[in-house]
Motif scaffolding. Structure first.
Motif, short mmCIF file in Angstrom:
data_model
loop_
_atom_site.label_atom_id
_atom_site.label_comp_id
_atom_site.label_asym_id
_atom_site.label_seq_id
_atom_site.Cartn_x
_atom_site.Cartn_y
_atom_site.Cartn_z
N PHE A 141 0.83 -1.22 0.00
CA PHE A 141 0.00 0.00 0.00
C PHE A 141 0.85 1.26 0.00
O PHE A 141 0.51 2.27 0.59
N CYS A 244 6.22 -8.95 13.05
CA CYS A 244 5.85 -7.70 12.37
C CYS A 244 6.95 -6.66 12.46
O CYS A 244 7.25 -5.96 11.50
N CYS A 248 9.87 -5.35 9.60
CA CYS A 248 9.53 -4.01 9.12
C CYS A 248 10.80 -3.26 8.72
O CYS A 248 11.75 -3.21 9.49
N PRO A 249 10.80 -2.65 7.54
CA PRO A 249 12.01 -1.95 7.09
C PRO A 249 12.32 -0.69 7.89
O PRO A 249 13.43 -0.18 7.83
N SER A 250 11.32 -0.18 8.64
CA SER A 250 11.58 1.07 9.37
C SER A 250 11.51 0.92 10.89
O SER A 250 11.67 1.89 11.60
N LYS A 306 3.99 4.23 13.84
CA LYS A 306 4.12 4.30 12.38
C LYS A 306 3.33 5.45 11.78
O LYS A 306 3.77 6.09 10.84
N CYS A 319 5.68 4.32 8.33
CA CYS A 319 5.34 3.15 7.51
C CYS A 319 5.44 3.51 6.05
O CYS A 319 4.99 4.57 5.63
N THR A 320 6.05 2.61 5.27
CA THR A 320 6.19 2.88 3.84
C THR A 320 5.34 1.93 3.00
O THR A 320 5.48 1.86 1.79
N GLY A 321 4.48 1.16 3.68
CA GLY A 321 3.49 0.38 2.96
C GLY A 321 3.98 -0.89 2.29
O GLY A 321 3.38 -1.36 1.32
N CYS A 322 5.05 -1.49 2.82
CA CYS A 322 5.59 -2.69 2.17
C CYS A 322 4.69 -3.90 2.38
O CYS A 322 4.78 -4.88 1.64
N GLY A 323 3.84 -3.86 3.41
CA GLY A 323 2.91 -4.96 3.64
C GLY A 323 3.48 -6.17 4.34
O GLY A 323 2.78 -7.16 4.56
N ARG A 324 4.76 -6.14 4.72
CA ARG A 324 5.37 -7.33 5.34
C ARG A 324 4.67 -7.71 6.64
O ARG A 324 4.43 -8.88 6.92
N CYS A 325 4.39 -6.70 7.48
CA CYS A 325 3.81 -7.02 8.78
C CYS A 325 2.45 -7.68 8.62
O CYS A 325 2.02 -8.43 9.50
N ILE A 335 -2.29 -3.99 9.57
CA ILE A 335 -2.14 -2.57 9.95
C ILE A 335 -3.11 -1.68 9.18
O ILE A 335 -3.62 -0.69 9.72
S1 SF4 Z 1 3.64 -2.15 6.07
FE1 SF4 Z 1 4.23 -2.89 8.10
S2 SF4 Z 1 6.28 -3.74 7.82
FE2 SF4 Z 1 5.88 -2.42 6.05
S3 SF4 Z 1 6.67 -0.40 6.59
FE3 SF4 Z 1 4.52 -0.42 7.19
S4 SF4 Z 1 4.56 -1.05 9.35
FE4 SF4 Z 1 6.54 -1.61 8.48
#
Ligand code: SF4
Ligand code: SF4
Ligand code: SF4
Ligand code: SF4
Lengths: 345, 344
Positions: A141, A244, A248-250, A306, A319-325, A335
């Motif tokens: 996202f 999570c 998370c990259p951040s 975030k 949060c940069t929206g990678c969706g990993r968590c 999230i």
């Molecule tokens: S989507 Fe989740 S893992 Fe990805 S940057 Fe946002 S909080 Fe971190």
């Protein structure tokens, strides 16, 4: 500086850089995508989803020795500095969300106080991004948190896949260095190539993604509903693991411990390791009292950090929206849904 | 086939009658294919309950977590919790009962038989679909799994997409329940029990050691494997920094010198030690729900560790965990007719 690289010359470029630096690229091993060191004469191809582990480990490793100590009994302790001897490193195939996370990590580790361990690694690493032609995960996202599948933030080079070739754009001085160093492999981009890249980017933006309301709305909503009973409801299934946050990259929280290697004389290392707000002992006081005593309080901390606190402190979302968590949560805690439901946006 | 309507109507009765504080089951998730755990408290919400091959979680875990949660509540609702349990999940409940961690009257078990099927393994599914995302997965009576994707429906044989534990499962129906849904099916005929772990046993000691070193090296110690395990219920685990009790009288020196069996650092030695401790603490207790392996983000084959101990318990002591809450536990019991001589 914009150039063109024919796909069949990618491995050559990587090999050329590999002569001067350690090169990492996404590889599928043991059932997951990960950044792996590229051995000489390995064929490099980009067809990866997002890596399970983010790129943050290159600048903020899970374990960092801060210094060594030694004390003979009855004498003053000696401290030995151990700044990392970081070697030049080039990381290929970094997704734009991981690049943007690096900007956030820089804010934490280098603004106000310059963390020398982080900085030593950061100076030596070059991030070569790969624009996403379509979201590699159904939980992406980036577009909802101010990013995009072709964002340049935090990257030194951005590559965009075109028909049979890559559009390679150097963004920073470090990026220009590796692009200029390969003048024989990379052709100067023509106006048409620039247009093709712009079209690829526009097409990428059209792919549907998960969606979140604007930064301001989400932040305001989270602030207003700090005491919402929804936190407990949404976190009731949370098992309190570290998936999570570690992925998370951040996320950047850490713990510091002494690891003793001998008692007489006393020797050991002071080390910094990743820590995370979802573990029960993260906020445990030595009295035994725990201010964030349950999963609801901890989920609120993670999501609010975030999407609210970071906004208050730096005027950008963390949060940069990678969706990993979302994808890697064992129990589907999401999230996007949590922020949407709690903030009422 | 188990009809979800039957489960929903029983759940509704329990909630309407105020007999339980919640029904713990599965609902669709916004995060992806797998269903997610849900606590249904209002009877009108039973419609959100689902039942299919994506209901992988072992919900017995929440008997433990809810207990911890209730301890912190000023006025806890002490009515029992209703819980949907597959065969393996019910065996986990049996172990918790056997260990007096929960009492039988604290739980209403809605047992569901997997009959001739089981639950999916998302990694196998991702391989089988070559990157296409699955929208749903339903298992038929013979274990075949019908998967819907954006580009149509595909049916896979059980071995391709069902979890290994389901392929090896010999008792795919609840060992304990208050209401049971579905039939007891004894003939499943997928794979022999312990098939996966036997392939590891064939390796030499050096090969096995290299195999595990390679896997443990990736471990990020997120402890998802521990957190998801219903049997890992200790309030204080050796790997946590809370396992050292500090009082106002504790001196700085005592704090500095506290024993840390396992450091936070993800060094090969610390990682291996963590996994060794966890595996040993599950010997004779692990009921092979394989949740630890499923949740591991870096794909470490943890199930092999636990099933190898399960196999030893069976071969050396004729012991299978979770069959009966009244059976004496493996570790704390002694039998005269023990098949092993060395102990007498
Ligand atoms: S989507 Fe989740 S893992 Fe990805 S940057 Fe946002 S909080 Fe971190
Ligand atoms: S969120 Fe997804 S689409 Fe956006 S940059 Fe990251 S990986 Fe690419
Ligand atoms: S939200 Fe999910 S990944 Fe995060 S601690 Fe809770 S259960 Fe673990
Ligand atoms: S879930 Fe995987 S990565 Fe996390 S602690 Fe367990 S084995 Fe390690």
């Amino acid at each position: 500086m914009e150039t063109i690289l024919k796909k069949e010359r990618l491995s050559e470029w990587v090999a050329q850089i590999g002569a001067r630096a350690t090169v990492f690229a996404p590889a599928f091993a043991d059932g997951i995508w990960n950044f792996c060191a590229v051995a000489a004469d390995t064929k490099v191809e980009f067809d990866h989803g997002n890596t399970v582990r983010p790129a943050k480990g290159f600048v903020f490793p899970q374990r960092e020795v801060l210094y060594r100590f030694r004390q003979e009994s009855g004498k003053a302790p000696e401290l030995m500095e151990t700044l990392p001897a970081a070697a030049p490193t080039v990381v290929f195939g970094v997704r734009p969300c991981d690049g943007r996370a690096m900007v956030r990590n820089d804010k934490v580790f280098t603004c106000g106080f310059n963390d020398p361990y982080y900085q030593a690694r950061r100076d030596q690493v070059v991030f070569v991004g790969l624009a996403c032609s379509e979201p590699p995960s159904q939980n992406c996202f980036c577009l909802s948190v101010g990013g995009s599948p072709h964002s340049e933030d935090g990257l030194d080079v951005l590559m965009t896949e075109l028909d049979g070739r890559y559009h390679v754009k150097a963004i920073t001085a470090k990026g220009r260095e590796i692009v200029e160093g390969a003048a024989a492999l990379l052709d100067k981009a023509q106006a048409a190539d620039g247009k093709a890249a712009a079209k690829a980017h526009a097409d990428a933006d059209k792919h549907p993604q998960r969606a979140l309301a604007t930064m301001e709305k989400v932040a305001a909503g989270l602030k207003e509903h700090f005491d919402s009973p929804k936190w407990d409801e949404l976190a009731r299934a949370c098992i309190g693991c570290g998936a999570c946050t570690y992925l998370c990259p951040s996320c950047h929280c850490f713990d510091i411990n002494d690891e003793i290697t001998s008692n007489v004389p006393l020797t050991g290392e002071r080390v910094r390791t990743w820590d995370n707000c979802q573990f029960p002992d993260f906020t445990m006081h030595s009295s035994g009292h725990n201010p964030r005593h349950d999963t609801g309080a901890r989920l609120r901390q993670r999501v609010s950090h975030k999407l609210l606190y970071f906004v208050e402190n730096h005027n950008i979302q963390q949060c940069t929206g990678c969706g990993r968590c979302i994808s890697h949560c064992p129990v589907g805690i999401d999230i996007v849904r949590v922020a949407t439901e709690v903030s009422g946006q | 086939m188990v009809a979800i309507e039957d489960i929903r109507s029983r759940a509704k009765e329990l909630l309407e009658g105020g007999m339980v504080r919640a029904v713990l089951g599965f609902r669709r998730s916004s995060a992806g294919l797998l269903a997610e755990p849900t606590f249904v408290v209002a009877s009108e919400d039973v419609a959100s309950l689902v039942w299919d091959a994506t209901c992988v979680h072992n919900l017995a875990l929440y008997l433990v977590n809810e207990k911890k949660r209730q301890k912190a509540e000023r006025t806890p609702d002490t009515r029992p919790l209703a819980i949907i349990a597959k065969g393996c999940d019910s065996r986990a409940i049996n172990v918790l009962l056997q260990e007096n961690h929960v009492a039988r009257e604290e739980v209403v078990i809605l047992g569901v038989s997997c009959e001739g099927g089981g639950v999916v393994d998302t990694r196998k599914l991702a391989d089988a679909l070559r990157g296409k995302e699955a929208a749903s997965a339903v298992c038929d009576d013979t274990g075949k799994v019908k998967v819907a994707t954006a580009s149509g429906e595909v049916t896979f044989p059980a071995a391709d997409v069902l979890a290994d534990r389901c392929l090896e499962c010999t008792i795919a129906y609840p060992s304990v329940s208050d209401t049971m849904f579905g039939e007891k099916v004894d003939e499943r005929g997928f794979t022999a029990r312990f098939a996966a772990v036997k392939s590891i046993a064939a390796m030499s000691e050096q090969e096995r050691s290299a195999f595990w070193d390679g896997h443990f090296e990736r471990c990020i110690r997120c402890y998802a494997c521990r957190a998801v395990c219903p049997m890992c219920y200790c309030d204080e685990c050796v790997v946590d920094s809370t396992s050292f009790i500090v009082s106002p009288m504790t001196t700085a020196e005592e704090k500095a010198n506290r024993i840390r069996w396992i450091q936070r650092s993800t060094t090969p030695a610390d990682n291996a030690m963590y996994h060794m401790v966890r595996a040993m603490h599950l010997a004779g207790r692990c009921i092979d729900c394989a949740e630890c392996e499923r949740v591991c983000p870096v794909n470490i084959p943890l199930r092999l560790l636990n099933t190898s101990l399960e196999q030893e318990a069976l071969e050396m002591f004729e012991y299978t965990p979770g069959m009966d809450p009244a059976q004496p536990s493996l570790i704390s019991s002694f039998r005269d007719d023990d098949p092993n001589d060395f102990i007498r």
